[in-house]
Design an enzyme around this catalytic site. Sequence first.
Site, mmCIF file in Angstrom:
data_model
loop_
_atom_site.group_PDB
_atom_site.id
_atom_site.type_symbol
_atom_site.label_atom_id
_atom_site.label_comp_id
_atom_site.label_asym_id
_atom_site.label_seq_id
_atom_site.Cartn_x
_atom_site.Cartn_y
_atom_site.Cartn_z
ATOM 1 N N GLU A 60 79.886 -47.414 -59.813
ATOM 2 C CA GLU A 60 80.002 -48.259 -61.249
ATOM 3 C C GLU A 60 78.652 -48.472 -61.769
ATOM 4 O O GLU A 60 77.752 -49.008 -60.903
ATOM 5 C CB GLU A 60 80.867 -49.483 -60.853
ATOM 6 C CG GLU A 60 81.154 -50.094 -62.233
ATOM 7 C CD GLU A 60 81.911 -51.500 -61.861
ATOM 8 O OE1 GLU A 60 82.433 -52.142 -62.728
ATOM 9 O OE2 GLU A 60 81.486 -52.193 -60.880
ATOM 10 N N LYS A 133 89.214 -49.809 -66.136
ATOM 11 C CA LYS A 133 89.478 -50.931 -65.063
ATOM 12 C C LYS A 133 90.510 -51.826 -65.737
ATOM 13 O O LYS A 133 90.426 -52.404 -66.787
ATOM 14 C CB LYS A 133 88.185 -51.687 -65.164
ATOM 15 C CG LYS A 133 87.999 -52.453 -64.043
ATOM 16 C CD LYS A 133 86.339 -52.880 -63.731
ATOM 17 C CE LYS A 133 86.079 -53.776 -62.629
ATOM 18 N NZ LYS A 133 84.857 -54.237 -62.505
ATOM 19 N N CYS A 166 85.540 -51.318 -58.724
ATOM 20 C CA CYS A 166 84.938 -52.592 -58.138
ATOM 21 C C CYS A 166 85.869 -53.508 -57.753
ATOM 22 O O CYS A 166 86.572 -53.449 -56.808
ATOM 23 C CB CYS A 166 83.948 -53.038 -58.971
ATOM 24 S SG CYS A 166 82.838 -54.293 -58.433
#
Length: 334
Positions: A60, A133, A166
Amino acid sequence: MGSIGSMGKPIEGFLVAAIQFPVPIVNSRKDIDHNIESIIRTLHATKAGYPGVELIIFPEYSTQGLNTAKWLSEEFLLDVPGKETELYAKACKEAKVYGVFSIMERNPDSNKNPYNTAIIIDPQGEIILKYRKLFPWNPIEPWYPGDLGMPVCEGPGGSKLAVCICHDGMIPELAREAAYKGCNVYIRISGYSTQVNDQWILTNRSNAWHNLMYTVSVNLAGYDNVFYYFGEGQICNFDGTTLVQGHRNPWEIVTGEIYPKMADNARLSWGLENNIYNLGHRGYVAKPGGEHDAGLTYIKDLAAGKYKLPWEDHMKIKDGSIYGYPTTGGRFGK
């Protein structure tokens, strides 16, 4: 298993390389262009050094960095697809590899904040998976919550790939969603600093174990004059054990051999600890077929749009004001 420096393709699986890309210091669009060139150069170098590698993963923020003063500005945002993703596609086609890349994506709705996006490109140069995300790292990240769900695509060596970004990896329900849709290799790309180093290792393992799937995770590495990013790429077996663990070195290439069929076989043949099955068939010894209603209040409330914690009214941080973000919604930071 660990690659032990292997350079060749395993017979019934595939070789993966996760790149602990140095955290980029980005102050201008020219810096982003430099990062893209560096990522492409690294992809080709990795393929040259490991001729059997079929999947190369970048963390990321490796494309656009983490300049929080500018990361919402139009200058720093990209489109998917766009000319930058075309460069990545060309590189994957030339190297004949699958690639995973991170993009801070301009929202098609100009009244809303950008998305934090991951893409998988296949060896033909096609984007075969696009993921936005779902769980931005609140209250730090200003990204708009993803709207594409958890897609799964075909990958090398019989794999079915999904990508989380993440903080997504801290949400066990998201890993379960990927597995429920058939994923057997769960990729996690991250830009975490050292505050959650231990939790990163823990959740990579637990996501694998709870869902009988491999996890392949890679983080930025190095210091950006504010935080240190820990690297520590990790490949976990479907039984939750760590197969390969990287160190804190920028540019470290973490490689490992993955055998998706072994995860598939475990899902088919295990009785004990086949928990992804047991969730929807609890008590199947006493009741043929088991009980299909898990009886979990939070799932029912979430589905009904009524999810609320007992302590929610007393929480101190529920917006981004601690980091200077407005609380009114709408597009900000242009």
